[in-house]
Design a protein around this motif. Structure first.
Motif, PDB file in Angstrom:
ATOM      1  N   ASP A 173      11.611  21.412 -53.189  1.00  0.00           N
ATOM      2  CA  ASP A 173      10.483  21.570 -52.742  1.00  0.00           C
ATOM      3  C   ASP A 173       9.207  22.246 -52.455  1.00  0.00           C
ATOM      4  N   THR A 174       9.479  23.107 -51.798  1.00  0.00           N
ATOM      5  CA  THR A 174       8.728  24.191 -51.350  1.00  0.00           C
ATOM      6  C   THR A 174       8.704  25.281 -52.326  1.00  0.00           C
ATOM      7  N   ASN A 175       9.715  25.549 -53.445  1.00  0.00           N
ATOM      8  CA  ASN A 175       8.793  26.302 -54.440  1.00  0.00           C
ATOM      9  C   ASN A 175       7.882  25.579 -55.534  1.00  0.00           C
ATOM     10  N   GLU A 176       8.547  24.179 -55.774  1.00  0.00           N
ATOM     11  CA  GLU A 176       6.910  23.395 -56.049  1.00  0.00           C
ATOM     12  C   GLU A 176       5.687  22.983 -55.770  1.00  0.00           C
ATOM     13  N   GLU A 177       5.601  23.100 -54.287  1.00  0.00           N
ATOM     14  CA  GLU A 177       4.498  22.640 -53.425  1.00  0.00           C
ATOM     15  C   GLU A 177       3.987  24.412 -53.726  1.00  0.00           C
ATOM     16  N   ASN A 178       4.020  25.874 -53.649  1.00  0.00           N
ATOM     17  CA  ASN A 178       4.194  26.677 -54.092  1.00  0.00           C
ATOM     18  C   ASN A 178       2.706  27.063 -55.605  1.00  0.00           C
ATOM     19  N   GLU A 179       3.542  26.839 -56.283  1.00  0.00           N
ATOM     20  CA  GLU A 179       3.330  26.504 -57.944  1.00  0.00           C
ATOM     21  C   GLU A 179       2.069  26.370 -58.289  1.00  0.00           C
ATOM     22  N   MET A 180       1.268  25.414 -57.088  1.00  0.00           N
ATOM     23  CA  MET A 180      -0.450  26.171 -56.969  1.00  0.00           C
ATOM     24  C   MET A 180      -1.009  26.371 -55.848  1.00  0.00           C
ATOM     25  N   SER A 181      -0.224  26.762 -54.932  1.00  0.00           N
ATOM     26  CA  SER A 181      -0.901  27.310 -54.338  1.00  0.00           C
ATOM     27  C   SER A 181      -2.099  28.360 -54.041  1.00  0.00           C
ATOM     28  N   SER A 182      -3.352  29.216 -53.389  1.00  0.00           N
ATOM     29  CA  SER A 182      -3.860  29.416 -53.422  1.00  0.00           C
ATOM     30  C   SER A 182      -3.086  31.422 -53.674  1.00  0.00           C
ATOM     31  N   LYS A 183      -2.235  31.477 -53.606  1.00  0.00           N
ATOM     32  CA  LYS A 183      -1.876  33.377 -53.252  1.00  0.00           C
ATOM     33  C   LYS A 183      -0.595  33.326 -54.340  1.00  0.00           C
ATOM     34  N   TRP A 184      -0.631  33.981 -55.002  1.00  0.00           N
ATOM     35  CA  TRP A 184       1.299  33.960 -55.534  1.00  0.00           C
ATOM     36  C   TRP A 184       1.345  35.602 -55.466  1.00  0.00           C
ATOM     37  N   SER A 185       2.662  35.446 -55.607  1.00  0.00           N
ATOM     38  CA  SER A 185       3.240  37.193 -55.985  1.00  0.00           C
ATOM     39  C   SER A 185       3.019  37.176 -57.702  1.00  0.00           C
ATOM     40  N   LEU A 186       3.700  38.950 -58.481  1.00  0.00           N
ATOM     41  CA  LEU A 186       3.624  38.527 -59.208  1.00  0.00           C
ATOM     42  C   LEU A 186       5.001  38.096 -59.964  1.00  0.00           C
TER      43      LEU A 186
ATOM     44  N   TYR B  12      -7.417  24.640 -50.157  1.00  0.00           N
ATOM     45  CA  TYR B  12      -6.599  25.775 -50.498  1.00  0.00           C
ATOM     46  C   TYR B  12      -5.213  25.657 -49.543  1.00  0.00           C
ATOM     47  N   LYS B  13      -4.686  26.046 -50.553  1.00  0.00           N
ATOM     48  CA  LYS B  13      -3.125  25.694 -50.156  1.00  0.00           C
ATOM     49  C   LYS B  13      -1.954  26.690 -49.760  1.00  0.00           C
TER      50      LYS B  13
ATOM     51  N   MET C  96       3.795  52.387 -59.297  1.00  0.00           N
ATOM     52  CA  MET C  96       3.927  51.082 -59.140  1.00  0.00           C
ATOM     53  C   MET C  96       4.048  50.106 -58.366  1.00  0.00           C
ATOM     54  N   PHE C  97       3.763  50.008 -56.799  1.00  0.00           N
ATOM     55  CA  PHE C  97       4.778  48.738 -55.965  1.00  0.00           C
ATOM     56  C   PHE C  97       4.981  47.965 -57.490  1.00  0.00           C
ATOM     57  N   GLN C  98       6.419  47.179 -57.092  1.00  0.00           N
ATOM     58  CA  GLN C  98       6.915  46.608 -58.581  1.00  0.00           C
ATOM     59  C   GLN C  98       6.409  45.097 -57.794  1.00  0.00           C
ATOM     60  N   ASP C  99       5.582  44.608 -56.542  1.00  0.00           N
ATOM     61  CA  ASP C  99       4.638  42.874 -56.287  1.00  0.00           C
ATOM     62  C   ASP C  99       3.711  42.999 -56.032  1.00  0.00           C
ATOM     63  N   GLY C 100       3.149  42.585 -56.560  1.00  0.00           N
ATOM     64  CA  GLY C 100       1.608  42.610 -55.884  1.00  0.00           C
ATOM     65  C   GLY C 100       1.441  41.006 -54.990  1.00  0.00           C
ATOM     66  N   LEU C 101      -0.610  40.472 -55.170  1.00  0.00           N
ATOM     67  CA  LEU C 101      -0.959  39.806 -54.877  1.00  0.00           C
ATOM     68  C   LEU C 101      -1.113  39.224 -56.671  1.00  0.00           C
ATOM     69  N   VAL C 102      -1.503  37.862 -56.219  1.00  0.00           N
ATOM     70  CA  VAL C 102      -2.133  36.755 -57.086  1.00  0.00           C
ATOM     71  C   VAL C 102      -3.456  36.099 -56.642  1.00  0.00           C
ATOM     72  N   ARG C 103      -4.209  36.160 -56.989  1.00  0.00           N
ATOM     73  CA  ARG C 103      -5.013  35.116 -55.643  1.00  0.00           C
ATOM     74  C   ARG C 103      -5.887  34.379 -56.740  1.00  0.00           C
ATOM     75  N   LEU C 104      -5.731  33.055 -56.807  1.00  0.00           N
ATOM     76  CA  LEU C 104      -6.846  31.902 -57.173  1.00  0.00           C
ATOM     77  C   LEU C 104      -7.842  31.844 -56.381  1.00  0.00           C
ATOM     78  N   ALA C 105      -8.368  31.254 -57.051  1.00  0.00           N
ATOM     79  CA  ALA C 105      -9.811  30.212 -57.127  1.00  0.00           C
ATOM     80  C   ALA C 105      -9.435  28.800 -56.492  1.00  0.00           C
ATOM     81  N   THR C 106     -10.113  28.489 -55.261  1.00  0.00           N
ATOM     82  CA  THR C 106      -9.608  27.199 -55.288  1.00  0.00           C
ATOM     83  C   THR C 106      -9.657  25.745 -55.854  1.00  0.00           C
TER      84      THR C 106
END
Length: 168
Positions: A121-134, A101-102, A62-72
């Motif tokens: 600031d970038t990390n705070e913007e990513n907090e509600m982005s539509s795609k996250w890392s694990l 979409y963010k 299992m790859f250690q990272d993956g994707l988390v996809r969020l509805a918008t």
């Protein structure tokens, strides 16, 4: 209801119990989970990547990272909401067309030309982005009081059982 020979969210529909659907091939129909686990009120899914190198004995990695996809749009079962694709579908190809979409700007570390506050600031913007890392999901689970490691142990067991079920 999803066409089996399609991708990128094309042809996906959420149908209600009382809707008539013609019996024909080429579609996958699955039961909708009406009370999914949510992240900050948004439906999400995970892409976990596994490579199988052997079935006997079973060897899978299992790859250690993956994707988390969020509805918008926030999740709702309100009347008339089933047709709102941005509420119920997490598919990236669909949600990237949403007005809210963010884009995830990635884990940004400051370099010599930028300050630590810029990275923050970038990390705070990513907090509600539509795609996250694990990694971002793990941090969110910790905020929610969820044991990420225990949840992933259960996911690994489920993956192994799934591989065993399709073993030749």
């Amino acid at each position: 209801m999803k066409p089996t020979a399609s991708s990128c969210g094309r042809g996906i529909r959420v149908i209600g119990r009382k809707q008539n659907v013609a019996k024909r091939g080429g579609f996958l129909v699955s039961k909708y989970i009406s009370k999914p686990h949510l992240l900050r009120g948004f439906k999400y899914d995970m892409r976990i990547y596994i490579v199988v190198t052997c079935f006997e004995p079973l060897k899978a990695f299992m790859f250690q990272d993956g994707l988390v996809r969020l509805a918008t749009q926030p999740y709702s079962l309100a009347k008339g909401c089933l047709k709102k694709r941005f509420v119920h579908l997490t598919n990236f190809s669909i949600n990237k067309k949403a007005d809210n979409y963010k884009k995830n700007l990635g884990d940004k570390k400051p370099n010599s030309s930028e300050s630590a506050s810029t990275a923050q600031d970038t990390n705070e913007e990513n907090e509600m982005s539509s795609k996250w890392s694990l990694k971002e999901l793990k941090a969110e689970y910790e905020k929610m009081g969820l044991n990420y490691e225990e949840i992933f142990k259960q996911i690994k067991v489920l993956c192994i059982k799934t591989l065993m079920a399709v073993e030749p």
